[in-house]
Design a protein around this motif. Sequence first.
Motif, PDB file in Angstrom:
ATOM      1  N   SER A 146     -11.475   6.966  25.942  1.00 14.50           N
ATOM      2  CA  SER A 146     -12.916   6.588  26.525  1.00 14.50           C
ATOM      3  C   SER A 146     -13.830   7.585  26.291  1.00 14.50           C
ATOM      4  O   SER A 146     -13.487   8.858  26.489  1.00 14.50           O
ATOM      5  CB  SER A 146     -13.042   5.911  27.750  1.00 14.50           C
ATOM      6  OG  SER A 146     -12.518   6.665  28.628  1.00 14.50           O
ATOM      7  N   ASP A 157      -6.401   4.476  27.945  1.00 17.74           N
ATOM      8  CA  ASP A 157      -7.936   4.219  28.096  1.00 17.74           C
ATOM      9  C   ASP A 157      -8.640   5.690  28.421  1.00 17.74           C
ATOM     10  O   ASP A 157      -9.720   5.974  27.852  1.00 17.74           O
ATOM     11  CB  ASP A 157      -7.933   3.215  29.062  1.00 17.74           C
ATOM     12  CG  ASP A 157      -9.442   2.537  28.990  1.00 17.74           C
ATOM     13  OD1 ASP A 157     -10.185   2.882  28.165  1.00 17.74           O
ATOM     14  OD2 ASP A 157      -9.604   1.831  29.933  1.00 17.74           O
ATOM     15  N   ILE A 192     -12.996  -0.194  23.591  1.00 16.15           N
ATOM     16  CA  ILE A 192     -11.522  -0.149  23.946  1.00 16.15           C
ATOM     17  C   ILE A 192     -11.119  -1.521  24.714  1.00 16.15           C
ATOM     18  O   ILE A 192     -12.135  -1.882  25.498  1.00 16.15           O
ATOM     19  CB  ILE A 192     -11.026   1.137  25.003  1.00 16.15           C
ATOM     20  CG1 ILE A 192     -11.524   2.336  24.375  1.00 16.15           C
ATOM     21  CG2 ILE A 192      -9.654   0.899  25.304  1.00 16.15           C
ATOM     22  CD1 ILE A 192     -10.620   3.191  23.991  1.00 16.15           C
TER      23      ILE A 192
END
Length: 441
Positions: A32, A28, A38
């Motif tokens: 990101s 993540d 996501i």
Amino acid sequence: MTLGDISGIKPPTVFIVDDDQGSRQLLDDILSGKGYAIRCLSSGELALQAALDEPPDLILLDVMMPDMDGFEVCRLLKENPATRFIPVVMVTCLNEKAMRLKGIAAGADDFISKPIDTTEILLRTRNLLLVKQYHDFLKEHAGILEQQVRLRTEELEKAIAELKSTQQQMAQQEKMAMVGQLTAGIAHEINNPIGFIASNVGSFGKYCEKLLIFIEAQQEALLSGQPDRRQADLVLEQRRQLKIDYIMKDIPEMIVETQEGVDRIKSIVRDLKCFSRVDESEQKLSDINQCLESTLNIAKNELKYKAKVRREYGELPQILCYPQQLNQVFMNLLVNAAHAIDSQGEITVRSWSAGERIFVSISDTGCGIPAQQLSRIFEPFFTTKETGKGTGLGLSISNEIVRNHGGEIMVESEPGKGSTFTVSIPVSRPNLPQKAAERQA
Ligand SMILES: Nc1ncnc2c1ncn2[C@@H]1O[C@H](COP(=O)(O)OP(=O)(O)OP(=O)(O)O)[C@@H](O)[C@H]1O
Ligand SMILES: [Mg+2]
């Protein structure tokens, strides 16, 4: 959407599927801020459900998970047409070849090895998302194309239906024009029997008067009690004077003649009705020799001053066809043959069958067709006749009709000697409408 701006529409969705919270967080963090939406999911089941609810553009899938491993999740995703096109990247620390092969068998699109390399993950994610976007773009355009093709097909079908109806109207007009051309002849054909029927009816009237006088004379003689020799002679004299014997002989002959005249008119009217009727939409089992006969009947007067007509009919099986349409073909060929003859000639109508086909040929001893015109005679509006005598549609319409019957028209011609037009039609056609075939069975 064009290929140039596919990245600018809606942020692509990426699923991160891993049972380990730390690994999910790591991925993540890497992804990101790079323009992706996501979603982190902690099990295979959750990922499958989420993919069905709202298919993502990419799935990063851990292999080792407790309930359902990554191979199984991947296999199920690829099995389902709704999720088959989502690229799946398997994230694994297993670097062995066997595991990769297993992943490929499950349908994985790519692999990323643990420990995770940030550049590798960014690069593969970007590339696979691009591929997915290209795929979506093509899919969407295939849909648009399909719709355009469907629309065009509908338009074409409509145009074909309109063309067909125009063709039918033209064929009908041509047919009626031909009836117009033949009207004088047909009127003459009907007038002839009407003439002798009228004369016979006049004679019948006179005969009736004489018979009544004679019956009265006989009655008088009978009522006088015992008719004597003188009265008998008087009756006999009247019989002679009134020509009763001749009348009695003539009446049955006149009845036969009158009946024949009535039958002839009836058959001309029947043929005419059949010929000029707007074509039936149903096919009928028909005897083509009979069709030829009724067409010859209508064209009789047109032909008889130009040619002696010879009939050489062979035995023909009945064929399933539109008889009025074929009559129109024969009529055009017969009228063309008569027009080709300058003063006096011969027209021969033959029919025969061979193999699975029937043949009708119409030969004339007319002017023939020059070689340079032979290839053009089936063209619509090609005519060598003066204005008002021919539209040049006869052969093109005839050709169309015969082709619709699965057949063809062949022509042989020798200038100065004559021409032969041969129509060949298959006895049965594989593409016959089922219903018509059943009805006739
Ligand atoms: N039997 C024949 N002998 C000589 N020429 C012929 C014969 N049949 C057709 N043709 C030629 O082919 C041309 C086209 O024939 P088609 O029947 O299509 O039209 P048309 O007879 O001229 O007019 P219509 O539309 O009234 O039939 C004729 O004008 C003629 O030149
Ligand atoms: Mg013609």
